[in-house]
Design a protein around this motif. Structure first.
Motif, PDB file in Angstrom:
ATOM      1  N   THR A   1      -2.001   5.778   5.736  1.00  0.00           N
ATOM      2  CA  THR A   1      -2.946   6.759   5.206  1.00  0.00           C
ATOM      3  C   THR A   1      -2.213   7.957   4.635  1.00  0.00           C
ATOM      4  N   GLN A   2      -1.190   8.439   5.328  1.00  0.00           N
ATOM      5  CA  GLN A   2      -0.414   9.573   4.830  1.00  0.00           C
ATOM      6  C   GLN A   2       0.313   9.219   3.536  1.00  0.00           C
ATOM      7  N   VAL A   3       0.857   8.001   3.468  1.00  0.00           N
ATOM      8  CA  VAL A   3       1.544   7.572   2.244  1.00  0.00           C
ATOM      9  C   VAL A   3       0.588   7.575   1.061  1.00  0.00           C
ATOM     10  N   LEU A   4      -0.604   7.017   1.237  1.00  0.00           N
ATOM     11  CA  LEU A   4      -1.587   6.971   0.154  1.00  0.00           C
ATOM     12  C   LEU A   4      -2.024   8.378  -0.249  1.00  0.00           C
ATOM     13  N   LYS A   5      -2.169   9.268   0.722  1.00  0.00           N
ATOM     14  CA  LYS A   5      -2.552  10.641   0.409  1.00  0.00           C
ATOM     15  C   LYS A   5      -1.454  11.344  -0.388  1.00  0.00           C
ATOM     16  N   LEU A   6      -0.201  11.079  -0.025  1.00  0.00           N
ATOM     17  CA  LEU A   6       0.910  11.701  -0.753  1.00  0.00           C
ATOM     18  C   LEU A   6       1.012  11.165  -2.175  1.00  0.00           C
TER      19      LEU A   6
ATOM     20  N   ASP B   1      -1.442  10.238  -3.945  1.00  0.00           N
ATOM     21  CA  ASP B   1      -2.511  10.924  -4.672  1.00  0.00           C
ATOM     22  C   ASP B   1      -2.174  12.392  -4.887  1.00  0.00           C
ATOM     23  N   LYS B   2      -1.564  13.020  -3.910  1.00  0.00           N
ATOM     24  CA  LYS B   2      -1.231  14.443  -4.019  1.00  0.00           C
ATOM     25  C   LYS B   2      -0.261  14.702  -5.162  1.00  0.00           C
ATOM     26  N   TYR B   3       0.779  13.854  -5.257  1.00  0.00           N
ATOM     27  CA  TYR B   3       1.792  14.044  -6.296  1.00  0.00           C
ATOM     28  C   TYR B   3       1.491  13.250  -7.570  1.00  0.00           C
ATOM     29  N   ASP B   4       0.328  12.585  -7.607  1.00  0.00           N
ATOM     30  CA  ASP B   4      -0.078  11.793  -8.773  1.00  0.00           C
ATOM     31  C   ASP B   4       1.014  10.785  -9.154  1.00  0.00           C
ATOM     32  N   LEU B   5       1.385   9.934  -8.176  1.00  0.00           N
ATOM     33  CA  LEU B   5       2.465   8.973  -8.369  1.00  0.00           C
ATOM     34  C   LEU B   5       1.968   7.608  -8.810  1.00  0.00           C
ATOM     35  N   TYR B   6       0.755   7.535  -9.299  1.00  0.00           N
ATOM     36  CA  TYR B   6       0.226   6.258  -9.783  1.00  0.00           C
ATOM     37  C   TYR B   6       1.047   5.788 -10.988  1.00  0.00           C
ATOM     38  N   GLY B   7       1.457   4.539 -10.942  1.00  0.00           N
ATOM     39  CA  GLY B   7       2.321   3.986 -11.972  1.00  0.00           C
ATOM     40  C   GLY B   7       3.786   4.143 -11.664  1.00  0.00           C
ATOM     41  N   LEU B   8       4.106   4.879 -10.578  1.00  0.00           N
ATOM     42  CA  LEU B   8       5.501   5.109 -10.186  1.00  0.00           C
ATOM     43  C   LEU B   8       5.843   4.512  -8.830  1.00  0.00           C
TER      44      LEU B   8
ATOM     45  N   GLY C   1       8.224  12.547  -4.711  1.00  0.00           N
ATOM     46  CA  GLY C   1       7.193  13.278  -5.431  1.00  0.00           C
ATOM     47  C   GLY C   1       7.619  14.676  -5.826  1.00  0.00           C
ATOM     48  N   GLU C   2       8.468  15.316  -5.029  1.00  0.00           N
ATOM     49  CA  GLU C   2       8.879  16.687  -5.304  1.00  0.00           C
ATOM     50  C   GLU C   2       9.926  16.780  -6.418  1.00  0.00           C
ATOM     51  N   ASN C   3      10.669  15.712  -6.688  1.00  0.00           N
ATOM     52  CA  ASN C   3      11.762  15.745  -7.663  1.00  0.00           C
ATOM     53  C   ASN C   3      11.321  15.097  -8.972  1.00  0.00           C
ATOM     54  N   LYS C   4      11.017  15.918  -9.955  1.00  0.00           N
ATOM     55  CA  LYS C   4      10.506  15.412 -11.234  1.00  0.00           C
ATOM     56  C   LYS C   4      11.539  14.551 -11.951  1.00  0.00           C
ATOM     57  N   HIS C   5      12.806  14.957 -11.895  1.00  0.00           N
ATOM     58  CA  HIS C   5      13.860  14.189 -12.556  1.00  0.00           C
ATOM     59  C   HIS C   5      13.953  12.785 -11.975  1.00  0.00           C
ATOM     60  N   LEU C   6      13.818  12.684 -10.673  1.00  0.00           N
ATOM     61  CA  LEU C   6      13.872  11.374 -10.027  1.00  0.00           C
ATOM     62  C   LEU C   6      12.652  10.540 -10.415  1.00  0.00           C
ATOM     63  N   ARG C   7      11.499  11.154 -10.489  1.00  0.00           N
ATOM     64  CA  ARG C   7      10.287  10.422 -10.896  1.00  0.00           C
ATOM     65  C   ARG C   7      10.425   9.895 -12.310  1.00  0.00           C
ATOM     66  N   ASP C   8      11.043  10.672 -13.181  1.00  0.00           N
ATOM     67  CA  ASP C   8      11.194  10.235 -14.568  1.00  0.00           C
ATOM     68  C   ASP C   8      12.237   9.140 -14.713  1.00  0.00           C
ATOM     69  N   THR C   9      13.146   9.055 -13.745  1.00  0.00           N
ATOM     70  CA  THR C   9      14.277   8.123 -13.872  1.00  0.00           C
ATOM     71  C   THR C   9      14.027   6.786 -13.192  1.00  0.00           C
ATOM     72  N   ALA C  10      13.305   6.764 -12.097  1.00  0.00           N
ATOM     73  CA  ALA C  10      13.214   5.552 -11.277  1.00  0.00           C
ATOM     74  C   ALA C  10      11.794   5.320 -10.785  1.00  0.00           C
ATOM     75  N   ASN C  11      11.567   4.090 -10.294  1.00  0.00           N
ATOM     76  CA  ASN C  11      10.334   3.712  -9.601  1.00  0.00           C
ATOM     77  C   ASN C  11      10.618   3.596  -8.108  1.00  0.00           C
ATOM     78  N   LEU C  12       9.570   3.684  -7.301  1.00  0.00           N
ATOM     79  CA  LEU C  12       9.696   3.566  -5.843  1.00  0.00           C
ATOM     80  C   LEU C  12       8.862   2.385  -5.363  1.00  0.00           C
ATOM     81  N   THR C  13       9.488   1.484  -4.607  1.00  0.00           N
ATOM     82  CA  THR C  13       8.797   0.333  -4.031  1.00  0.00           C
ATOM     83  C   THR C  13       8.823   0.443  -2.509  1.00  0.00           C
ATOM     84  N   LEU C  14       7.652   0.384  -1.894  1.00  0.00           N
ATOM     85  CA  LEU C  14       7.517   0.464  -0.442  1.00  0.00           C
ATOM     86  C   LEU C  14       6.980  -0.864   0.089  1.00  0.00           C
ATOM     87  N   ILE C  15       7.815  -1.608   0.791  1.00  0.00           N
ATOM     88  CA  ILE C  15       7.390  -2.859   1.441  1.00  0.00           C
ATOM     89  C   ILE C  15       7.169  -2.519   2.912  1.00  0.00           C
TER      90      ILE C  15
END
Length: 1096
Positions: free
Chosen positions: A549-554, A556-563, A516-530
């Motif tokens: 719960t912490q993962v879901l909050k993060l 939402d905090k970094y607005d990672l919906y769709g990523l 979430g903190e690295n914008k370049h990484l967000r623009d380049t890749a997706n993250l999958t958590l199993i």
């Protein structure tokens, strides 16, 4: 509230420190008005407050602190705002103080432990270097780390030729593995369902299957707990599950079972223990360890007979090794190994001391709090006990040996190298032993993996091979692909895949923060958590629920919906498809765990062509060294994690090279390669099957050798001690220059028989004690009686009543209560089908005298367990021309020793080496006492003195002079383990005596020996005891034995100092197998108890 203005200013000053530092680094983007700049600065400060305030000041993960402060400052009521801010200040102060206190206490504890350990090891090295003809050159000792040979086969499923001895060519190896906790089954494993069902479950199941496929192995049993809980699948309640069966590949047999036997193959065997209809977490399983051991004894002894009929030509086929996985199963394997006298192998998987160290570093909990939550001290003691008994410890990496097992008292890499070298030179080791460590990386089943051969063309050709199925392929995409991709706004971007259960130590929240903190990484890749399977987050365990719960909050905090994709469900067969999806998108597999013991998922990912980014703590270091297919990161460095991921995703050449290297080297982690190395290592384990089943074993010179090296005379292990006098320092304190004088002091006043004129005792052989009475441990001679002949009537007994009442006067002499309870029981329940025995800390001669005084004949007993389990006797009439002695009663019945039991408990007995080490330990304690008293007496006061009159061949006895100064049982075990000495420490006889016994000698283990030897079911053994007793009291009452607790037969003051190894501090009356009799009835209560068990 002006008086409290300083509070808010104080908080702002703290919170603004980090904010100001970061604000200076932030680039300015154009001019803004002062009002907007003020709002932005406030927002920036608020967003940075939590990481600094919480992580730098308090060290706690209290994410609500900043939110509480913001709410308090926003309150309009000045008085209430001031009160809340003041409360918040006190809360912060308390948290910081608590963290500092925890850190200080742990630092002090570690410092004391380190100093004492170094002192013990220095003394130990001095003992080992006393031989004038030896000079150890430790640099010549090779480490046993895994190195792949150049001639290894490059095929994933290559079969390995195994060097086996002539006795094992026909494929008659029987291997027992134990994995207690979690949900274990062969198909559709529910990995990630909870913290106990993870990679270990998959490993043990696949390992059992792979071993059973080898022609040298006939049967593999994987023992686990039977679970009949309605909340889990019914398959976990099935008593047995077949994993593989039949003839080895490429061999044909006749009808089923004709040539290879119907029992061949790998099986999951589920042993009932604990609550039958409840699935409980591993921390709650410790009270049921002995019950599982008793169930395992029944299964293994039955299989020994069955396999003997199938492949042993009528002779029993004992397990080649018993292999325990994790601490709980290691504890079980150690006890089972002692009962069956079979070599033990241990795999730790995850270690308690390492976890304790990590938890203490967090500063959130004290040691007591951690122990309450995780039963961590019980787990660590189980691992130490497993080290005492194990001949071989299998690890995944060299790092596990050095940085994790090196934390344990029972293993010292330097001492292990010295002992191994001395054994190779046929030099004495002075009773010291260390388990062998072997690095064998886990294997993987590649049968379902489609691995492409690396192209000789350009990297573009290799990249094209990643698209295993082109978009035009008629084959539909797996359903799990759409389940993962439905979260993404652009599913074609490279996928960063993390596959781990929702556990704090897996560090998934740090991964999400880095992403979430690295914008370049967000623009380049997706993250999958199993993160395993879930329905409702609140129904998960507390730790898993918090992580999710912490993962879901993060997100939402970094607005990672769709990523970010985080599907709720997946099946185990779908995991390969998830790897393939990530490889198809030219993605990366990431494991950011705080500590990863090995990292099996990294190997799985490499097999599907995925490069890796993994933690530098643990097994991934060795995996990266072998595969060279990725990057290692600091799991605490968010920026470093993001940079490494971005580097692999962006650099296509690097990605292709890592993929290529992984595919080329993955064969080194195949199951055939793993099993080949495993059988090579266990082939060196000393075979010590029950002696009564191997008639020629007595003459086998290798029977008494240890795995450290060739046969050595244990008589040579005696340490030579200087007899220099002690000296007095200038301050008047006593200083011990050598243990010689202390040894004399320990012997003073102990009534040493050896000091009496004209009284001589035969010297002992092997690991015995020089010049001490052997109490029935004499070598076979003209008057020796056959154990089979003396104990034959035991075979006709269906039940065995064992009277184990520990009642002594202040001087440590038996009060006679034992004889009264025995007499009442004999009168009420003695029949042809019910035998009687005694289990006591008294020696054989003492017990004969006690029974003689109570007019009880030895002929009424079937067996006697004496010396806290170091001696085992069978009563029998004197032979022709045989004279009576101290073991003979007035009726001419004598106690004859079970010589097979003596050989049974000989394993790792330190003998004279142990005795000399005790001299040094007691001497060190006396020096501290002398320093504390600032000296006045002529000699140091010792807390323990040798009780030579009650010593035996397998028993060291000490009189307790000063109970307050005497070391506890756990402290003594720790001090001796650091010296490489293994023993069972028992305070007994009302804290008046200390017994040191072989590691497999105890009253509890003697009962299991009798059950195996004479075919008595453990559940048909009835132990009669009081509510208090010796240090092994609880240990004696555990398991499947029936217990009759008789009140008023053991004094409360007889409760002993410390506990026996592996025992649990529980109320005996609360054990499920206990029949508690009304205390008012006293001795006569035994009759009521036996009536309730329908023996009267």
């Amino acid at each position: 509230m002006a008086d409290n203005d300083w509070i808010n200013g104080y908080l702002e000053a703290i919170l603004d420190t980090e904010g100001s530092a970061v604000a200076k680094q932030a680039p300015q983007k154009g001019k803004k008005d002062s009002k907007s700049e003020g709002k932005e600065a406030a927002t920036k400060k608020d967003s940075l407050a939590v990481p600094f305030f919480v992580k730098q000041i308090t060290g706690f993960d209290e994410t609500d602190l900043h939110r509480t402060w913001m709410k308090a400052t926003a309150m309009k009521n000045v008085h209430e705002r001031g009160s809340r801010l003041e409360y918040l200040c006190w809360r912060i102060w308390h948290m910081t103080r608590l963290k500092k206190k925890v850190e200080w206490e742990e630092a002090q504890r570690l410092a004391r432990l380190h100093m004492q350990r170094e002192s013990d090891r220095a003394a130990d090295e001095a003992d080992l270097r006393e031989d004038p003809d030896t000079e150890e050159d430790e640099s010549t000792v090779e480490s046993e780390s895994y190195t792949a040979s150049e001639g290894e086969a490059k095929q994933l499923e290559s079969s390995a030729s195994l060097p086996v001895d002539h006795e094992k060519k026909e494929g008659n190896l029987y291997i027992v593995m134990i994995s207690l906790h979690g949900l274990v089954r062969g198909e559709h494993m529910e990995l990630g369902r909870d913290a106990d069902t993870g990679g270990q479950v998959k490993y043990v199941v696949e390992f059992a299957k792979a071993l059973a496929e080898l022609p040298q192995v006939y049967r593999v049993d994987l023992l686990t707990r039977q679970i009949c809980d309605p909340s889990v699948d019914y398959s976990y309640g099935e008593p047995q599950e077949m994993l593989t069966s039949g003839a080895p590949d490429g061999e044909e047999g006749g009808e089923e079972g004709e040539n290879y036997g119907e029992s061949r193959g790998a099986y999951i065997v589920r042993i009932p223990c604990g609550p039958r209809e409840k699935y409980i977490r591993k921390e709650e399983l410790w009270p049921f360890v002995q019950e599982f051991v008793d169930g395992a004894i029944g299964h293994v002894t039955n299989m020994v007979r069955v396999l003997g009929e199938q492949i042993g030509q009528g002779e029993p086929v004992w397990p080649h090794v018993i292999h325990g996985h994790y601490a709980d199963a290691g504890d079980i394997a150690a006890l089972l190994s002692g009962a069956l006298n079979v070599p033990m192998v241990l795999t730790g998987h995850s270690l308690g001391r390492n976890k304790l160290e990590q938890l203490l570093k967090q500063g959130r909990q004290s040691l007591a709090s951690i122990d309450t939550t995780y039963r961590i001290m019980r787990r660590i003691e189980a691992e130490e006990f497993a080290l005492d008994a194990a001949e071989l410890v299998v690890t995944s990496t060299q790092q596990e040996i050095i940085e994790q097992w090196g934390l344990y008292d029972g293993y010292d890499a330097k001492l292990e190298r010295v002992l191994r070298m001395r054994a190779r030179k046929n030099l004495p080791t002075h009773g010291r032993f260390m388990p062998r460590m072997a690095v064998i990386p886990p294997g993987m089943d590649f049968s379902h993996v489609v691995v492409q051969t690396a192209s000789k063309g350009s990297s573009a050709d290799l990249a094209a091979q990643a698209d295993e199925e082109s978009p035009m392929s008629p084959k539909p995409d797996p359903p799990i692909w759409s389940e993962v991709n439905r979260f993404f706004s652009n599913p074609h971007k490279p996928m960063i895949l993390a596959l781990a259960r929702a556990d704090p130590k897996k560090n998934l929240t740090t991964l999400v923060e880095a992403f979430g903190e690295n914008k370049h990484l967000r623009d380049t890749a997706n993250l999958t958590l199993i993160m395993g399977n879930r329905d409702v987050i609140d129904e998960l365990s507390e730790s898993a629920s918090n992580v999710l719960t912490q993962v879901l909050k993060l997100i939402d905090k970094y607005d990672l919906y769709g990523l970010v994709s985080y599907p709720k469900h997946h099946k185990q067969p779908e995991v390969p498809e998830i790897y393939r999806l990530a490889a198809r998108t030219k993605g990366v597999f990431v494991n950011p765990a705080l500590v990863e013991p090995f990292g099996l998922t990294l190997i799985e990912a490499a097999a599907y062509g995925l490069p890796m980014v993994a933690t530098k703590n643990g097994g991934p270091v060795d995996i990266q060294r072998t595969l060279n297919n990725g990057l290692l990161i600091d799991p605490h460095d968010q920026e470093g994690i993001a940079d490494s991921l971005l580097k692999l995703v962006m650099d296509r050449k690097m990605w292709s090279d890592c993929r290529k290297n992984g595919l080329q080297n993955i064969h080194k982690y195949s199951w055939p390669n793993h099993c080949r190395q495993y059988l090579q290592k266990v082939a060196h384990c000393r075979q010590r099957h029950p002696k009564w089943k191997a008639p020629g074993l007595e003459s086998d010179p290798s029977y008494r050798t240890d795995s450290l090296g060739p046969e050595m005379s244990m008589r040579d292990m005696k340490l030579s001690l200087d007899e220099d006098n002690i000296t007095r320092t200038q301050s008047g304190n006593w200083r011990i220059k050598s243990p010689g004088e202390i040894e004399k002091l320990m012997r003073q006043g102990s009534g040493t028989p050896g000091d009496r004129p004209g009284k001589k005792y035969p010297s002992t052989n092997n690991t015995g004690l020089q010049g001490l009475p052997e109490d029935g441990d004499a070598a076979p001679g003209p008057q020796a009686r056959s154990t089979e002949e003396l104990g034959m009537r035991m075979r006709g007994r269906k039940h065995l009543v064992v009277v184990a009442v520990d009642d002594y006067d202040p001087s440590g002499k038996a009060t006679g209560t034992l004889a009264k309870v025995l007499s009442a029981g004999l009168k009420a329940a003695k029949t042809d089908k019910t035998g009687f025995a005694i289990a006591t800390a008294l020696t054989g001669p003492e017990l004969v005298a006690l029974l003689e005084g109570a007019a009880i004949g030895l002929k009424d007993l079937d067996v006697v367990i004496a010396g806290s389990g170091s001696e085992l006797y069978y009563p029998g009439p004197l032979g022709d021309g045989e004279k009576g002695d101290q073991l003979t009663d007035s009726a001419g019945t004598k106690l004859y020793p079970d010589l097979d039991y003596n050989a049974h408990v000989e394993y790792r007995w330190g003998g004279d080496g142990l005795r000399k080490a005790m001299v040094n330990i007691v001497a060190a304690g006396s020096e501290k006492g002398a320093d504390a008293r600032k000296a006045g007496g002529p000699k140091p006061v010792l807390s323990l003195t040798e009780d030579r009159e009650h010593m035996g061949h397998h028993r060291l006895a000490y009189k307790v002079v000063d109970l307050a100064q005497a070391p506890s049982g756990s402290e003594l075990r720790r001090r001796l383990r650091t010296r490489g000495l293994r023993c069972h420490v028992i305070y007994c006889r009302g804290n008046s005596t200390l017994h040191l016994l072989p590691v497999h000698a105890s009253r509890s283990q003697a009962l299991r020996y009798l059950a195996v030897r004479w075919g008595i079911e453990v559940s048909n053994v009835i132990v009669v005891a009081g509510y208090a007793g010796d240090a092994d009291h609880i240990e004696l009452l555990g398991g499947s034995v029936c217990v009759v607790l008789v009140g008023g037969v053991a004094r409360p003051e007889n409760a002993t100092k410390g506990s026996a190894q592996g025992s649990t501090e529980e109320d005996p009356a609360k054990l499920p197998n206990v029949v508690a009799v009304d205390e008012k009835k006293g001795v006569d209560g035994i009759v009521d108890g036996l009536k309730e068990l329908k023996l009267v």
